[in-house]
Scaffold this motif. Structure first.
Motif, PDB file in Angstrom:
ATOM      1  N   TYR A 114      -3.805   0.178  -6.575  1.00  0.00           N
ATOM      2  CA  TYR A 114      -3.466   1.417  -5.879  1.00  0.00           C
ATOM      3  C   TYR A 114      -4.215   1.524  -4.561  1.00  0.00           C
ATOM      4  CZ  TYR A 114      -1.920   2.775 -10.558  1.00  0.00           C
ATOM      5  OH  TYR A 114      -1.294   2.818 -11.785  1.00  0.00           O
ATOM      6  N   GLN A 133      -5.039   5.048  -2.491  1.00  0.00           N
ATOM      7  CA  GLN A 133      -4.911   6.477  -2.237  1.00  0.00           C
ATOM      8  C   GLN A 133      -5.303   6.736  -0.792  1.00  0.00           C
ATOM      9  OE1 GLN A 133      -3.840   9.086  -4.269  1.00  0.00           O
ATOM     10  NE2 GLN A 133      -3.994  10.302  -2.391  1.00  0.00           N
ATOM     11  N   ARG A 164       0.061   7.781  -1.997  1.00  0.00           N
ATOM     12  CA  ARG A 164      -0.567   6.800  -2.866  1.00  0.00           C
ATOM     13  C   ARG A 164       0.355   5.596  -2.986  1.00  0.00           C
ATOM     14  NH1 ARG A 164      -2.507   6.779  -9.203  1.00  0.00           N
ATOM     15  NH2 ARG A 164      -0.253   6.682  -9.558  1.00  0.00           N
TER      16      ARG A 164
END
Length: 121
Positions: free
Chosen positions: A80, A82, A19
């Motif tokens: 972010y 992922q 991540r």
């Protein structure tokens, strides 16, 4: 001074997950569209994913669709990425970018310094 700071890169075996985080500093980016780009060795920087300023719209490159998820936490002013089921071809330096115009993301006003992701088989 305004800058973006990526983190979370590393060395991972194919099939694994990472991540990435991008934490802007110097201002909030709540009204900016943001994205992730990857630059493999010897190649041009390539679009991976983007997210609208509201978080309501996400766009993915074909290679990332179904494996990667872009998200943003406005309260933490953080972006972010992922990445699941990583493949060796995902290897490269990952950059986050921010701009007020989504179509300008490839030439965004703000860029981070990049974080290295290396996937081995």
């Amino acid at each position: 001074q305004v800058y973006l700071v990526e983190s979370g890169g590393g060395l991972v075996q194919a099939g694994g997950s990472l991540r990435l985080s991008c934490a802007p500093s110097g201002r909030t980016f709540g009204s900016y569209h943001m994205g992730w780009f990857r630059q493999a060795p010897g190649k041009e920087r390539k679009f991976v994913a983007s997210i609208s300023w509201s978080g309501g719209s996400e766009v993915y490159d074909t290679s990332a669709k179904g494996r990667f998820t872009i998200s943003r936490d406005k309260a933490k002013n953080t972006l972010y990425l992922q990445m699941n089921n990583l493949k060796p071809e995902d290897t490269g330096v990952y950059y986050c970018a921010a701009d007020l115009e989504v179509e300008r993301l490839p030439q965004a006003r703000y860029w981070g310094q990049g974080t290295q992701v290396t996937v081995f088989s």
